[in-house]
Design an enzyme around this catalytic site. Sequence first.
Site, mmCIF file in Angstrom:
data_model
loop_
_atom_site.group_PDB
_atom_site.id
_atom_site.type_symbol
_atom_site.label_atom_id
_atom_site.label_comp_id
_atom_site.label_asym_id
_atom_site.label_seq_id
_atom_site.Cartn_x
_atom_site.Cartn_y
_atom_site.Cartn_z
ATOM 1 N N ASN A 1 -11.020 -1.882 -5.120
ATOM 2 C CA ASN A 1 -10.414 -1.106 -6.094
ATOM 3 C C ASN A 1 -10.695 -0.731 -7.109
ATOM 4 O O ASN A 1 -10.646 0.102 -7.622
ATOM 5 C CB ASN A 1 -9.205 -1.497 -6.988
ATOM 6 N N ASP B 1 1.151 -1.607 0.062
ATOM 7 C CA ASP B 1 -0.337 -0.282 0.040
ATOM 8 C C ASP B 1 0.738 1.426 0.050
ATOM 9 O O ASP B 1 1.735 1.075 0.065
ATOM 10 C CB ASP B 1 -0.947 -0.076 1.724
#
Length: 246
Positions: free
Chosen positions: A72, A24
């Site tokens: 996502n 991330d």
Amino acid sequence: MPAATDQTTQLVPGAPRHVAIIMDGNGRWATQRGRPRLFGHHAGAKRVREIVEACPDFGVEYLTIFAFSTENWKRTQVEVAGLMSLFRRYITKETRALKVKGVRVRFIGDRVRLDAKLVKLMNMLEAETAENTLTHLTIALNYGGRDEVARATQRLAQDVASGLLHPDDVDEETLPRYLDTHVLPDPDLVIRTSGEARISNFLLWQSAYAEYEFIDTLWPDFTKAEFGHLCAAYGNRDRRFGAVSS
Ligand code: IPE
Ligand code: IPE
Ligand code: MG
């Protein structure tokens, strides 16, 4: 019924046999530099090779990386399309190196929603590296832990309906055989970069007793050295699995 998990042997005592990483912070890394988010994703993809190749040095046999979650898709069309094109490029560019370095690649996640060209490349990479045994790299692409359990339950229910499986035989050993990860041991260590302390739907079932490391480094800045420190620190942890230390 699919094959059972291999949970045995360990080559380096004290090492995390299976490390899973939530990669991330690519977007913030790019924003800090005044660049578009995709610039960060490209920088992030470039970090993967060094980390994969470092695994044997730290006794890591299985590495699982979170590349794209079932959530996502909520991002802009530009970012999603850019990521999909990056995945295609990554596979095309990295196949040879992965093959030569003894890396066996597998993908987990739901392939149904993915573009046919990408799925073809994923199948090709899995087939090309199927004979390798040094490092097992699993790429989670369109992966969500809840989605995985739901898909597994659906297949399990089909086996019950068709008489292949008796409801009394559904237990903690049976269900994971239907998960995408059925050939993998459970993760020992889960690392999340970028300072967020959450798991965002990653390996929910499998990480029940994993150790966690939440580190501030943004993924494009993550190095082999930091990976090595985290693997070494894992060796000092006392995993009790609900029991009392000996
Ligand atoms: C992780 O980086 C990569 C993917 C989720 C595809 P992010 O894109 O989430 O980066 P941040 O969290 O916005 O910085
Ligand atoms: C998790 O990161 C997914 C990947 C790293 C692929 P996100 O950036 O999507 O997670 P949230 O939205 O911050 O929870
Ligand atoms: Mg993020």
